[in-house]
Design an enzyme around this catalytic site. Structure first.
Site, mmCIF file in Angstrom:
data_model
loop_
_atom_site.group_PDB
_atom_site.id
_atom_site.type_symbol
_atom_site.label_atom_id
_atom_site.label_comp_id
_atom_site.label_asym_id
_atom_site.label_seq_id
_atom_site.Cartn_x
_atom_site.Cartn_y
_atom_site.Cartn_z
ATOM 1 N N LYS A 79 0.792 -1.236 0.000
ATOM 2 C CA LYS A 79 0.000 0.000 0.000
ATOM 3 C C LYS A 79 0.824 1.286 0.000
ATOM 4 C CE LYS A 79 -3.962 -2.286 2.149
ATOM 5 N NZ LYS A 79 -4.727 -2.513 3.392
ATOM 6 N N TYR A 125 -5.376 -4.882 -7.796
ATOM 7 C CA TYR A 125 -5.129 -4.856 -6.349
ATOM 8 C C TYR A 125 -4.861 -6.252 -5.805
ATOM 9 C CZ TYR A 125 -5.955 -4.244 -1.354
ATOM 10 O OH TYR A 125 -5.829 -4.271 0.011
ATOM 11 N N TYR A 160 -2.516 -0.954 11.205
ATOM 12 C CA TYR A 160 -3.916 -1.247 11.483
ATOM 13 C C TYR A 160 -4.358 -0.563 12.781
ATOM 14 C CZ TYR A 160 -2.958 -4.873 7.980
ATOM 15 O OH TYR A 160 -2.578 -5.546 6.862
ATOM 16 N N VAL A 175 -0.865 -9.241 6.187
ATOM 17 C CA VAL A 175 -1.437 -10.404 6.851
ATOM 18 C C VAL A 175 -0.742 -11.721 6.484
ATOM 19 C CG1 VAL A 175 -3.684 -9.353 7.218
ATOM 20 C CG2 VAL A 175 -3.252 -10.638 5.099
#
Length: 331
Positions: free
Chosen positions: A79, A201, A253, A271
């Site tokens: 990201k 993505y 997060y 993750v």
């Protein structure tokens, strides 16, 4: 005739930082708290005990311990880099018409936009990251992923590839991200080809890296966008500050506040078990361990970074951190 005796070679003394990483790897490898991600089925198949720790300096030195060759998918650590590409191509004003810079206070995959602007809160959560990828797709169309992969390879300093099994697993089960894409389309945040942008993505999240790659990608950010070894510029120096600022406030997060308090450097997790941290002008840190805490961050990766920050005084507000010259004594 006397027997010639070869001179004894001096023993190689391990570098202080190498010794430290070995100690931290040994300290934390027995920690079996947390669980591997299962919502992407392919990620549930990994060995939960793999554990690698790498540090790359802004001048290209590499130190490591553990399973640093093990490939895993970059996931959300992609990201900040797609955000960097979009900033480079469109400028900050255009990007921020589509995505904000505020922490959301919600889960990374929350299906929610800012109530006043109908924009994603920031580019480090899924709504914002899909928006950024859609911006790139609106310009590059069918060539978007090839463009992203080429730029990511420049940032890492080697040719990266995609884990096709993880990509297919994400594409097949990514219904929540499809809901996000259609929410964005409903509010006019992304262009009409939202499904095609979403496929990019999914692919960008399935790019394969190892701990060395993450450390070097972090070191590229630490080195103001220039790869420490190849010397190639990955993105404009003018946006490095923006990227690191967003990582500092939003990169971990719902643990981002605790991270800022306990570690105090910009970072991003994924993750699959990766964590990338950046010490401005000094270091990139890359860790891999797939057991995750309840926030989606690597348990061992988080603890290693907490220890590194404490031992080296890396926290941006640490009283012993005197800036970019701090690590000169050991580097």
């Amino acid at each position: 005739m006397p027997i010639a005796i070869a001179p004894r070679m001096p023993e190689t003394i391990p570098h202080e930082l190498q010794t430290m990483l070995g100690d931290l790897h040994e300290k934390h490898r027995g920690n079996i708290a947390g669980n591997v991600a299962t919502y992407i089925p392919e990620l549930s198949k990994v060995n939960p005990d793999e554990f690698g720790v790498c540090v790359a300096t802004a001048n290209g030195q590499m130190f490591e311990a553990g399973d640093c060759d093990r490939l895993f998918t970059i996931q959300s650590i992609s990201k900040p880099f797609t955000y960097a590409l979009a900033m480079d191509e469109f400028g900050a004003a255009k990007v921020h018409e589509h995505v904000g810079v505020e922490p959301s206070g919600d889960a990374f995959n929350s299906i929610e936009l800012h109530g006043l602007t109908n924009r994603p809160f920031n580019p480090m959560i899924n709504t914002g990251a899909i928006t950024v990828t859609a911006l790139l797709h609106a310009r590059h169309g069918a060539g978007t992923f090839d463009h992203v992969l080429e730029r990511f390879s420049t940032i890492a300093g080697r040719t990266l590839t995609v884990d096709e099994d993880v990509y297919e697993s994400e594409r097949r089960t990514g219904h929540r991200n499809r809901a996000i894409a259609h929410l964005l389309l409903n509010f006019g945040v992304v262009h009409d080809e939202a499904e095609a942008a979403l496929d990019v993505y999914f692919r960008q999240c399935a790019i394969q890296v190892n701990s060395r790659d993450l450390a070097m990608m972090g070191a590229t950010l630490a080195n103001m966008g220039c790869h420490p070894v190849t010397g190639r510029s990955a993105f404009s120096i003018s946006y490095v500050k923006d990227i690191l600022s967003i990582m500092f406030t939003c990169g971990m997060y719902d643990y981002s506040g605790q991270w800022a308090y306990r570690v105090g450097v910009p970072a991003k997790s994924g993750v699959a078990g990766g964590v990338m941290a950046v010490v401005n002008r000094q270091l990139g840190i890359g860790t891999y361990s797939p057991r995750l805490d309840r926030f989606g961050n690597s348990v061992r990766g988080t603890e290693v970074c907490i220890d590194l920050a404490s031992r080296l005084g890396l926290h941006v507000f640490d009283c012993v951190n005197v800036g970019s010259s701090f690590l000169d004594a050991i580097l």
